[in-house]
Enzyme design. Structure first.
Site, PDB file in Angstrom:
ATOM      1  N   GLY A 126     -41.848 -21.679 -34.378  1.00  0.00           N
ATOM      2  CA  GLY A 126     -41.852 -22.723 -33.366  1.00  0.00           C
ATOM      3  C   GLY A 126     -42.687 -22.305 -32.177  1.00  0.00           C
ATOM      4  O   GLY A 126     -42.860 -21.108 -31.917  1.00  0.00           O
ATOM      5  N   GLN A 145     -45.251 -22.373 -23.584  1.00  0.00           N
ATOM      6  CA  GLN A 145     -45.672 -21.014 -23.950  1.00  0.00           C
ATOM      7  C   GLN A 145     -47.181 -20.823 -23.931  1.00  0.00           C
ATOM      8  O   GLN A 145     -47.667 -19.696 -23.900  1.00  0.00           O
ATOM      9  CB  GLN A 145     -45.152 -20.650 -25.350  1.00  0.00           C
ATOM     10  CG  GLN A 145     -43.641 -20.489 -25.404  1.00  0.00           C
ATOM     11  CD  GLN A 145     -43.186 -20.241 -26.821  1.00  0.00           C
ATOM     12  OE1 GLN A 145     -42.962 -21.166 -27.581  1.00  0.00           O
ATOM     13  NE2 GLN A 145     -43.072 -18.971 -27.195  1.00  0.00           N
ATOM     14  N   CYS A 200     -38.953 -14.461 -30.273  1.00  0.00           N
ATOM     15  CA  CYS A 200     -39.795 -15.449 -29.608  1.00  0.00           C
ATOM     16  C   CYS A 200     -41.216 -14.909 -29.520  1.00  0.00           C
ATOM     17  O   CYS A 200     -41.414 -13.733 -29.226  1.00  0.00           O
ATOM     18  CB  CYS A 200     -39.243 -15.699 -28.200  1.00  0.00           C
ATOM     19  SG  CYS A 200     -40.206 -16.865 -27.235  1.00  0.00           S
ATOM     20  N   LEU A 201     -42.202 -15.773 -29.753  1.00  0.00           N
ATOM     21  CA  LEU A 201     -43.603 -15.332 -29.678  1.00  0.00           C
ATOM     22  C   LEU A 201     -43.961 -14.859 -28.265  1.00  0.00           C
ATOM     23  O   LEU A 201     -44.897 -14.086 -28.095  1.00  0.00           O
ATOM     24  CB  LEU A 201     -44.543 -16.466 -30.115  1.00  0.00           C
ATOM     25  CG  LEU A 201     -44.461 -16.855 -31.598  1.00  0.00           C
ATOM     26  CD1 LEU A 201     -45.362 -18.055 -31.880  1.00  0.00           C
ATOM     27  CD2 LEU A 201     -44.829 -15.690 -32.497  1.00  0.00           C
ATOM     28  N   HIS A 215     -33.887 -23.575 -29.247  1.00  0.00           N
ATOM     29  CA  HIS A 215     -34.717 -22.529 -28.631  1.00  0.00           C
ATOM     30  C   HIS A 215     -35.981 -23.136 -27.997  1.00  0.00           C
ATOM     31  O   HIS A 215     -36.313 -22.833 -26.850  1.00  0.00           O
ATOM     32  CB  HIS A 215     -35.081 -21.501 -29.719  1.00  0.00           C
ATOM     33  CG  HIS A 215     -35.988 -20.404 -29.279  1.00  0.00           C
ATOM     34  ND1 HIS A 215     -35.609 -19.077 -29.265  1.00  0.00           N
ATOM     35  CD2 HIS A 215     -37.282 -20.422 -28.856  1.00  0.00           C
ATOM     36  CE1 HIS A 215     -36.631 -18.343 -28.833  1.00  0.00           C
ATOM     37  NE2 HIS A 215     -37.657 -19.126 -28.589  1.00  0.00           N
ATOM     38  N   GLU A 216     -36.656 -24.016 -28.744  1.00  0.00           N
ATOM     39  CA  GLU A 216     -37.909 -24.601 -28.238  1.00  0.00           C
ATOM     40  C   GLU A 216     -37.655 -25.558 -27.075  1.00  0.00           C
ATOM     41  O   GLU A 216     -38.429 -25.595 -26.114  1.00  0.00           O
ATOM     42  CB  GLU A 216     -38.673 -25.320 -29.358  1.00  0.00           C
ATOM     43  CG  GLU A 216     -39.098 -24.452 -30.535  1.00  0.00           C
ATOM     44  CD  GLU A 216     -39.803 -23.169 -30.146  1.00  0.00           C
ATOM     45  OE1 GLU A 216     -40.501 -23.145 -29.114  1.00  0.00           O
ATOM     46  OE2 GLU A 216     -39.635 -22.170 -30.865  1.00  0.00           O
ATOM     47  N   HIS A 274     -37.376 -23.767 -23.906  1.00  0.00           N
ATOM     48  CA  HIS A 274     -38.679 -23.423 -23.313  1.00  0.00           C
ATOM     49  C   HIS A 274     -39.166 -24.541 -22.389  1.00  0.00           C
ATOM     50  O   HIS A 274     -39.713 -24.282 -21.321  1.00  0.00           O
ATOM     51  CB  HIS A 274     -39.743 -23.212 -24.399  1.00  0.00           C
ATOM     52  CG  HIS A 274     -39.755 -21.836 -24.995  1.00  0.00           C
ATOM     53  ND1 HIS A 274     -39.941 -20.701 -24.238  1.00  0.00           N
ATOM     54  CD2 HIS A 274     -39.626 -21.412 -26.276  1.00  0.00           C
ATOM     55  CE1 HIS A 274     -39.919 -19.637 -25.037  1.00  0.00           C
ATOM     56  NE2 HIS A 274     -39.725 -20.035 -26.278  1.00  0.00           N
TER      57      HIS A 274
HETATM   58 NI    NI Z   1     -39.646 -18.879 -28.016  1.00  0.00          NI
END
Ligand code: NI
Length: 171
Positions: A46, A51, A92-93, A134-135, A138
């Site tokens: 995701g 981000q 997480c990225l 989670h997304e 963000h």
């Molecule tokens: Ni993330």
């Protein structure tokens, strides 16, 4: 298409609250294509626009095994959260190399527009339900490490800042 730079925690820009997408125009469609390419390239499941430092309510997700079922959520809103909560390992990225337990609802319903401008409600459970929560966090400027204890969070901050300095010294 282009690969986009992913912001890394503790970059303060990750705490920006995203604004709704006004219209699904050519610019947004290009952004969706770039975000999908960036997510697949980074082997993520995701990616939220936050981000990549674009502060609109847009996320891309693919939790499929074969990485061939992209899900685009524009202006997503969670309309229902199941009662059951389970603690699962998250990464997480924007927080590379860090994984820790976060408690999430196991089932959600999310209302969102897709890339064709169609509004629909998606019922999700398991990994997809976790990923959606989670997304969407963000988009509210929240990174998963904020669910951890201040001690753990500070350790992660120190570790990532050190990694960033080491990267800069190598360049
Ligand atoms: Ni993330």
């Amino acid at each position: 298409m282009a690969l986009l730079t992913i912001l890394r925690y503790p970059d303060p820009k990750l705490h920006t609250v995203a604004k709704p997408v006004a219209a699904v125009d050519a610019r947004i469609l290009a952004l969706i294509a770039d975000m999908l390419e960036t997510m697949y390239d980074a082997s993520g499941i995701g990616l939220a626009a936050t981000q990549i430092d674009v502060h609109v309510r847009l996320v891309v997700i693919d939790t499929s095994e074969d990485r061939d079922q992209p899900l685009v959520l524009i202006n997503p809103e969670i309309t229902w959260l199941g009662d059951e909560r389970v603690k699962g390992e998250e990464g997480c990225l924007s927080v590379p190399g860090i994984y820790d337990g976060v408690e999430r609802a196991t089932q959600v319903k999310v209302k969102a527009m897709d890339a064709d401008g169609q509004v629909r409600t998606i019922e999700a459970e398991g990994l997809l339900a976790v990923c959606i929560q989670h997304e969407l966090d963000h988009l509210m400027g929240k990174v998963f490490v904020e669910y951890l204890s201040p001690l753990k969070r500070n350790r992660i901050k120190t570790k990532l800042l050190k990694a960033l300095r080491d990267d800069e010294e190598e360049d």
